[in-house]
Scaffold this motif. Structure first.
Motif: not given
Ligand SMILES: Cc1cc2nc3c(=O)[nH]c(=O)nc-3n(C[C@H](O)[C@H](O)[C@H](O)COP(=O)(O)OP(=O)(O)OC[C@H]3O[C@@H](n4cnc5c(N)ncnc54)[C@H](O)[C@@H]3O)c2cc1C
Length: 525
Positions: A458, A385, A120
């Motif tokens: 998590e 998620r 996003e």
């Molecule tokens: C400093 C910072 C800046 C950010 N900037 C942006 C931005 O500009 N735009 C933006 O959209 N987001 C941004 N984010 C959010 C980031 O991209 C993730 O969406 C958010 O951290 C949640 O997703 P996750 O994968 O870390 O963890 P969770 O959804 O909590 O999932 C935990 C872990 O499960 C696994 N997992 C979960 N779902 C899936 C799947 N569908 N497929 C494969 N593996 C999966 C992965 O290993 C993941 O690390 C930012 C985050 C931070 C910390």
């Protein structure tokens, strides 16, 4: 390995990344054909490339190049998916879908599902200063068309955007003066840090109607679930996007979305979701009428297992033993605290960065947190998620927050005016019967309530990621409180200690060092 004639090799080469190995990728094929090919694995002893030649490559009658048999693949989908209800085939094809101009309310509907990937637009890196077509980037709900409250809605949101834009420069100046620029920081890294700080400070002024862009990558099954929810959503914007999404998705994966709008299938399914939601809301209204929320801290740990750590110890031993689960639990109970710590330390291992995560034993215990935090921070935390997260409708009734620098630069009176106007508009919309639509008026500085229930694994991921110094101060604070509560209130000190990359500082300069590190990586330094 199976071998192919020279003619067969010519036919296969465009679609498979190699013709002689047991591992290969499928390329240049329609999603439905890839899905159907995989689906055939379940009933055929043939290799995939042979199946492709035998069943999906159609020879041209007049000596032209062979074509791909999508009709056959679609028929297979019709049978397996629609008739037999074998939903696993719906997971075998995916689409990258762009949803632009979506309000922040809609983005959260889109990002509800756990099994899709989202990206996003960032409120930190995109300033909402432009006015495409002469209008600030916010959504005007179709529900207000022709209603006397529409002009007030537009006026209020215009003023919020104008205020936001007006204070960007003063906040930039504030952060430039406040943050020492370390030697060796390039102009690019410095200005990007300063701008991000200024935009972070001001995002609370942006209303939920602010438009954003979301990129989604998901399977047919993920999209089906999303569309079923969207099609009976109370907001017109959500229903409208559902229609648009259906049209575009059907251009790419029609076979995966056969059920969604069939009245006897997706229709009754959406009705079921809608009716359960409405009936529960009506009942809640009756049961909870007149009750006011009791005061709570920003983060409350509402449920945990006092034996959680012992259970994680037992679970950690599980995969290295031959003993039954309950016997291991009894043994873990008898171990002394030192031995338990030894097990947990060994299991967590020597983590040299936050991506080195201990295994599933950490999923043996969970925490439930109730949060009353600003909507801006919620937007970020909702992106996780692998947890259960549910939220209450946006409202202006829980009050708003502001950060210290807003007062320092003299923006507080303007900030207050935007908040008061938003609250006035919100209440007027609710009074006029638009309680769903009223959420668009709520600015990101307003507090909202949501819970997050997550296991310790998590929790480690989320707390370590979201306390990193380059994160937004609002969600850093929430995740730091979660860490404190796990160690203190739950008494899970060893689990909290395993989160070695949780950053409990209130470091101002964190983002700058992160920007510098990113720049160093970019320049290969
Ligand atoms: C400093 C910072 C800046 C950010 N900037 C942006 C931005 O500009 N735009 C933006 O959209 N987001 C941004 N984010 C959010 C980031 O991209 C993730 O969406 C958010 O951290 C949640 O997703 P996750 O994968 O870390 O963890 P969770 O959804 O909590 O999932 C935990 C872990 O499960 C696994 N997992 C979960 N779902 C899936 C799947 N569908 N497929 C494969 N593996 C999966 C992965 O290993 C993941 O690390 C930012 C985050 C931070 C910390």
């Amino acid at each position: 390995m199976e071998t192919y004639t020279p003619e067969e090799q010519v036919a296969l080469a465009p679609y498979f990344t190699n013709l002689d190995g047991p591992v290969f990728a499928l390329v240049n094929l329609p999603e439905v054909v890839k899905g159907a090919l995989f689906a055939r694995y379940s009933r055929s002893p043939k290799s995939l490339r042979r199946l492709f030649l035998d069943e999906f490559l159609e020879q041209a009658s007049a000596g032209g190049p062979p074509s791909i048999g999508t009709a056959r693949a679609e028929r297979l989908y019709e049978r397996v998916f629609s008739e037999y209800g074998d939903d696993s085939v719906a997971q075998l094809g995916g689409v990258h879908l762009a949803c632009e101009g979506a309000s922040n309310i809609l983005t959260k509907v889109l990002e509800w599902g756990r099994l899709m990937a989202y990206l996003e637009q960032s409120t930190r890196y995109i300033p909402y200063t432009d006015r495409p077509g002469g209008r600030w980037r916010y959504h005007v709900p179709a529900e207000l068309e022709g209603h006397p409250l529409r002009p007030r809605y537009v006026e209020t949101l215009d003023r919020a955007f104008e205020t936001y834009v007006r204070w960007i420069e003063p906040l930039r100046a504030h952060w430039t003066a406040r943050l020492p620029r370390p030697s060796g920081t390039s102009d690019t890294a410095w200005s990007s840090t300063i701008r991000a700080k200024a935009l972070d400070s001001l995002r609370g002024l942006l209303p939920a109607a602010t438009r954003s862009s979301v990129g989604i990558f998901g399977t047919g099954q993920g999209y089906e679930a999303l569309l079923l929810r969207m099609r009976r959503h109370p907001l017109a914007e959500v229903r409208d996007y559902a229609d648009r999404m259906m049209v575009e998705l059907r251009k790419v994966i029609p076979a995966f979305l056969q059920r969604v709008d069939r009245p006897d299938r997706g229709g009754v399914w959406s009705d079921y979701l809608d009716e359960a939601r409405r009936t529960t809301a009506q009942l809640a209204e009756r049961l909870l009428v007149g009750l006011e929320p009791e005061p709570r801290s920003e983060v409350t740990l509402t449920d945990f297992d006092p034996d959680g750590e012992i259970k994680v110890v037992a679970a950690a031993l599980y995969a290295s033993s031959r003993l039954p689960d309950d016997q291991l639990l009894a043994i873990a109970r008898k171990l002394g605290p030192e031995e338990r710590n030894q097990v947990l330390e060994a299991y967590a291992g020597k983590r040299t960065n936050r991506r080195h995560k201990p295994g599933r034993a950490f999923e043996r215990t969970a925490y439930r947190f109730d949060v009353l935090g600003d909507y801006g921070a919620f937007r970020d935390l909702q992106r996780h998620r692998l947890l259960t997260l549910e939220w209450q409708p946006l409202t202006t009734r829980h009050g708003w927050v502001f950060s210290e620098e807003i007062e320092t630069v003299g923006a507080l009176p303007d900030w207050r005016r935007v908040m008061d106007d938003a609250a006035g508009l919100y209440e007027a919309l609710v009074a006029a019967g638009f309680s769903e639509v009223a959420q668009y008026a709520v600015t990101m500085a307003y507090r909202m309530r949501y819970y997050m229930e997550l296991n310790a694994r998590e929790a480690m991921h989320m707390i370590e990621l979201r306390t990193s110094p380059q994160g937004h101060p609002a969600y850093r604070r929430i995740c730091q409180a979660m860490h404190r509560l796990i160690a203190g209130q739950a008494g899970h000190r060893a689990i909290a200690a395993a989160m070695t990359f949780a950053d409990l500082s209130d470091a101002e300069e964190g983002r700058l060092s992160a920007e510098r590190a990113a720049e160093k990586r970019r320049s290969g330094g």
